[in-house]
Structures are given as structure tokens and as C-alpha cells.
Design an enzyme around this catalytic site. Sequence first.
Site, mmCIF file in Angstrom:
data_model
loop_
_atom_site.group_PDB
_atom_site.id
_atom_site.type_symbol
_atom_site.label_atom_id
_atom_site.label_comp_id
_atom_site.label_asym_id
_atom_site.label_seq_id
_atom_site.Cartn_x
_atom_site.Cartn_y
_atom_site.Cartn_z
ATOM 1 N N LYS A 97 48.245 44.025 36.977
ATOM 2 C CA LYS A 97 48.169 44.661 35.658
ATOM 3 C C LYS A 97 47.414 43.810 34.646
ATOM 4 C CE LYS A 97 52.137 47.665 35.355
ATOM 5 N NZ LYS A 97 53.484 47.822 34.897
ATOM 6 N N ASP A 129 28.654 41.937 42.149
ATOM 7 C CA ASP A 129 29.358 43.217 42.014
ATOM 8 C C ASP A 129 29.066 43.838 40.643
ATOM 9 O OD1 ASP A 129 30.900 45.316 42.901
ATOM 10 O OD2 ASP A 129 32.807 44.394 42.347
#
Length: 338
Positions: A36, A159
Site C-alpha cells: 500500500k 520500465d
Amino acid sequence: MSAVSMQVDTPAAQQGQRVIEGYAMGKTLGAGIQGKVKLGVNLQTGQRVALKCMDKNKMGRDRTRQMEMLEREIQAMESLQHPNILNLQHVTMSAQYPRKGTKGTKDVVLLALELAEGGELFDYLMHTGAFGDDIARTYFRQMLSALELCHNNGIYHRDLKPENLLLDANFQLKLADFGLAAVNLEMDTLCHTCVGTKSYMAPEVMARQGYDGAKADLWSAGVVLFIMLAGCPPFQQAAPGDWWYNAVRSNRHDKFWMAHLRSAPDFPKLAQEFLNLIFVADSSQRASIDDLWNHQWMQGRVLQEAELTEVMQEKNREVEARKEAELARAREIGRAHV
Ligand code: AMP
């Protein structure tokens, strides 16, 4: 002072607010594969941050790989200070995350990151469509400037995609998520690992050859630019089965553009020429960062911070409204299935 005692001692904790390593924890901002991300407020300075909390006990069998990713991310971010790279403000390798209520704590790795209030570039493209030439150029220049520092430090992001390009409160771009980066390679060493997200990967990465990390990042940056201008991706993937890639590979950029212009007729001509220097299958023939800075398209209009804030704020309202509508629809469907 330990995190647990801070929980008891601080006024924030006394008011029932959860505290970790000196940060009051707020709402959840998002969740990724590593865990989270919560809003945090530094109790000493009042500064708002994003708290990335990775539960060590949930890493399971993949723990070694995840810890490696994390160490790479920390190493990369600590060595890069740039206005367009998300700043890592604090790391604790073993922090006690207070669970809700009286359920005790769990052991997490905690990163306090610069808060990107504007969210992901992805959401803007997804919900408000393609950008005009000036906005696309402004963000591309910010991205290239960040990449230049990475590459000069032997760090290759590997990425690059709109999900990893965050925006701050003034809608300035922040390159994020260095979990897949290659760090500290000698300048002439080739990367060998096939990592990234397929539709953004350079052909040499897809082909699992040794590759030049800098040129591979530039291919992905080109894919991001194409999406900013067209609102859709240039290739499904840069591999031989892909019609769009085959056109580029056989130097038939004319065919590639003719087909794309059917759905994106306003794609600027100069930007097409610019992208033709990036979408080159042979990475040794692909443009370098210097070639890109010097191209005519890059010399066009760039939005200053106040101007960018104004236009993006407008888009942000649309993004928020659409996300809210999506949530309401999902709740509706959920209720219908009860
Ligand atoms: P990640 O684990 O880095 O993929 O992050 C998961 C989600 O958390 C992202 O999709 C963002 O919505 C949110 N997030 C991550 N980092 C930040 C940040 N620095 N500021 C604001 N939101 C963030």
C-alpha cells in the site's frame, strides 16, 4: 525513539491517529505489487509525503527478488537528485506499521517519497485522451532531462510508461518506480535481463539480446510520446509478429504513419519525423539523447509551470469526475450482485 513509543507519545497518536516513524498516516493513495501507499504528514515539519509500506511477511517465496528490487529502487533514488525524478526522503528497513484498532503492528520496509499530488500521467491519457503538441513536448523534455541524469549515472530505468510518470501539485513530471532499474553498470556494459512492460519494450529487449540500457529507455520514451500525441500505442509489441513493428523494422515508416493517421489524423508532422529517429529497430542506429535534444521538434513551444498547471488542472477535474463515475458504477454493479 521507536515508532511504537511515538505512537503513544505524540499528540497525533493521542488523537487516535496512526503514526509510523514520525509520520501521521492518512488515506490510502494507491496499491502496487509491493504494497500500500498511504498519505503521510511529517509530524515535525508538516510536510506531506507518500508512505510506501511493504509488509515483510507478505513477501513469501519471492522475498529475495522483492528485497533486491527494493534495494535497487532505494540505491537508484538516493543517488539521483533532479526536479523531474521523484525524491526519496526517508527509508526505514524495519518499521512497525500500526494496524487499525488494537490489532498491534506489522514489520514493514517504509519509504517516504515526495508526494505526487497530480497522480499518474496514465490517468490523464486514459480519461482525457491525447495531449496537444505543446504539452507533449513539455513532458517529453522533462522526461528526457530526468533520463539523461539517470544514464549519466549508469542507471537505466527499464520500465518507462505513463503509470510510472507521476505529476506533482504543479503538474511537473516526476519519474518514479525504479524497481526494475539496472544500477551501476559500467557505461559500456550491456543489460541482459528481459524486464519491463511488453508494449513499451524495445525490440532488442523483447528479443532477449544483450542491450544498451540507454537506447532501450529511449525507445520506451518514444512509445510514451506517441501515446501522448495519439492517445493510443504505436505497437502491440516490438516483435516480428506485429504489423506496426514490421513496418518500422523494414524502414517503411511511411506505411506505419499512413495507417496510424487514420485514427490520429492530427499527429504533428514534425513529431512524426522525430519519432522516426527513435523507432529504429537497430539500436546502434537509433538516436542518442543528444540527437533528440538537437532535433527541430524539441525546439518548439514549451509550457511554463503556471501555464502547465492551468491546463492540467482543467484535465485533472475531468479525471477526478470520470474516476468518481467509474467508482459509482462499480458500486452499483456490486449492489446488483448482492
Ligand atoms: P507503486 O507501488 O509505486 O506502483 O504505487 C502504487 C500506487 O500508489 C500508484 O499507482 C499511485 O497511485 C500511488 N503512489 C505511489 N507513489 C506515489 C507518490 N509518490 N505520490 C502519490 N501517489 C503515489
